[in-house]
Design an enzyme around this catalytic site. Sequence first.
Site, PDB file in Angstrom:
ATOM      1  N   ARG A  42      -5.960   8.641  -1.388  1.00 20.93           N
ATOM      2  CA  ARG A  42      -5.781   9.951  -0.751  1.00 20.93           C
ATOM      3  C   ARG A  42      -4.312  10.334  -0.653  1.00 20.93           C
ATOM      4  NH1 ARG A  42     -10.324   8.086   2.508  1.00 20.93           N
ATOM      5  NH2 ARG A  42      -8.912   7.306   4.105  1.00 20.93           N
ATOM      6  N   ARG A  57       0.810  -1.214   0.000  1.00 14.92           N
ATOM      7  CA  ARG A  57       0.000   0.000   0.000  1.00 14.92           C
ATOM      8  C   ARG A  57       0.847   1.270   0.000  1.00 14.92           C
ATOM      9  NH1 ARG A  57      -3.793  -0.547   4.929  1.00 14.92           N
ATOM     10  NH2 ARG A  57      -4.784   1.286   4.021  1.00 14.92           N
ATOM     11  N   CYS A 108     -18.600  14.505  14.521  1.00 12.96           N
ATOM     12  CA  CYS A 108     -18.661  13.063  14.264  1.00 12.96           C
ATOM     13  C   CYS A 108     -19.558  12.384  15.300  1.00 12.96           C
ATOM     14  CB  CYS A 108     -17.259  12.458  14.309  1.00 12.96           C
ATOM     15  SG  CYS A 108     -17.262  10.665  14.019  1.00 12.96           S
ATOM     16  N   CYS A 154     -15.204  19.055  12.158  1.00 11.54           N
ATOM     17  CA  CYS A 154     -15.494  17.663  11.803  1.00 11.54           C
ATOM     18  C   CYS A 154     -15.299  16.729  12.995  1.00 11.54           C
ATOM     19  CB  CYS A 154     -14.647  17.212  10.609  1.00 11.54           C
ATOM     20  SG  CYS A 154     -12.865  17.291  10.864  1.00 11.54           S
ATOM     21  N   SER A 171      -4.939  16.824   2.639  1.00 11.37           N
ATOM     22  CA  SER A 171      -5.628  15.826   3.454  1.00 11.37           C
ATOM     23  C   SER A 171      -6.215  16.516   4.680  1.00 11.37           C
ATOM     24  CB  SER A 171      -4.649  14.721   3.870  1.00 11.37           C
ATOM     25  OG  SER A 171      -5.334  13.690   4.534  1.00 11.37           O
ATOM     26  N   ASP A 223      -9.814   2.972  -5.669  1.00 12.28           N
ATOM     27  CA  ASP A 223     -10.354   2.630  -4.353  1.00 12.28           C
ATOM     28  C   ASP A 223     -10.040   1.213  -3.895  1.00 12.28           C
ATOM     29  OD1 ASP A 223     -11.789   3.142  -2.000  1.00 12.28           O
ATOM     30  OD2 ASP A 223     -13.603   2.270  -2.836  1.00 12.28           O
TER      31      ASP A 223
END
Length: 379
Positions: free
Chosen positions: A142, A58, A199, A195, A153, A135
């Site tokens: 990202r 990854r 949440c 944010c 980000s 994805d």
Amino acid sequence: MVKVEELKKDIQAYAKTIGIDKIGFATADIFTEMKERLRRQQELKYQSGFEKGSIEERTEPRRLLPEAKSIISIAVAYPSRMETTPRGTKGDRRGIFARASWGIDYHVALRERLDKLGEYIKDKVPDAVIKSMVDTGELSDRAVAERAGIGFSGKNTSIITKEYGSFVYLGEMLTNIPFIPDSPVEDGCGDCTICLDACPTGAIVQGGQLNAQRCIAFLTQTKDFLPEEFRNKIGNRLYGCDTCQQVCPWNRDKDSHFHQELEPEPELVKPRLKPMLHLSNREFKEKFGHMSGFWRGKKPIQRNVILALGHYKEASAETDLIAVMENDPRPVIRGTAAWSLGKIGTDAAREALSKALEKENHEQVQFEMENALSAMTVK
């Protein structure tokens, strides 16, 4: 031989003609910071389990394409609002699919664009080597987009673009062409913590760090019983969650309607809840099969439908929920229906729960039924 500088300009111009709203170029170097972050996520057990590949795969692009010298990152903007929004009412409640599931499955939309881009590059450079992903590939969309200057980000872990906010789909293409990389965008969150504060489950642990195990977007996609602490917090969400994007100041007034295939179908993205309980597998596929929210199948969606009806204490769904509790072969669905009937709390619900408990032989479903009856007794 095409000059790399000219090729880059040609690709940028061509990208606009095939529905790519932003394109950026990055090196194929190891994502060192990302690697450490993923290791920390793994240690803390914050991962969702949907991630593909090892941490090395990854974060080390050349493990995926040994010849890789560059990564091309693309972004496609999607709508944040519907022109006409169906309204749920008492007796006729509706659920909601997150914006990332509006229109056709974005994996399809972006793959088509990446395929066209790849063909264009191969036509210009026949010996070009290319590997594309959207994805579901190993690379972090990202991390690539951030390095390629698509956006920064955000603290909500989304890529935020100046033009379209965070309402963008991302994809990338590894290639052996040594493009001159673009510069990353300066962070734009500053001291803002809206944010984190908004949440519903506290899943955003700190700016840029997400505990996926608490994230509603992840929880709506699980197939097992949902932990009790999250059941009411899901509300009427059937797939995904937009809260951390909706409250973001960068998304204020951002609503992109550039691509017809990404436009929402109001009756599908805000469907009536009760009819959803009775869909066969075929009917579910025919109705929702073109949406990204279809990928986990019918079971989690129907479980979330039942949770939403319990959240609303929707008495008009009582008969439907009793039928589900008594007849559905899936323990998760029977047990969740019992929970919702406990929330509705009528005498008929109590009687149905008591009778069903006498016949039920699944331990977790029995537990749900007993809990529902106990909660009704307390009331």
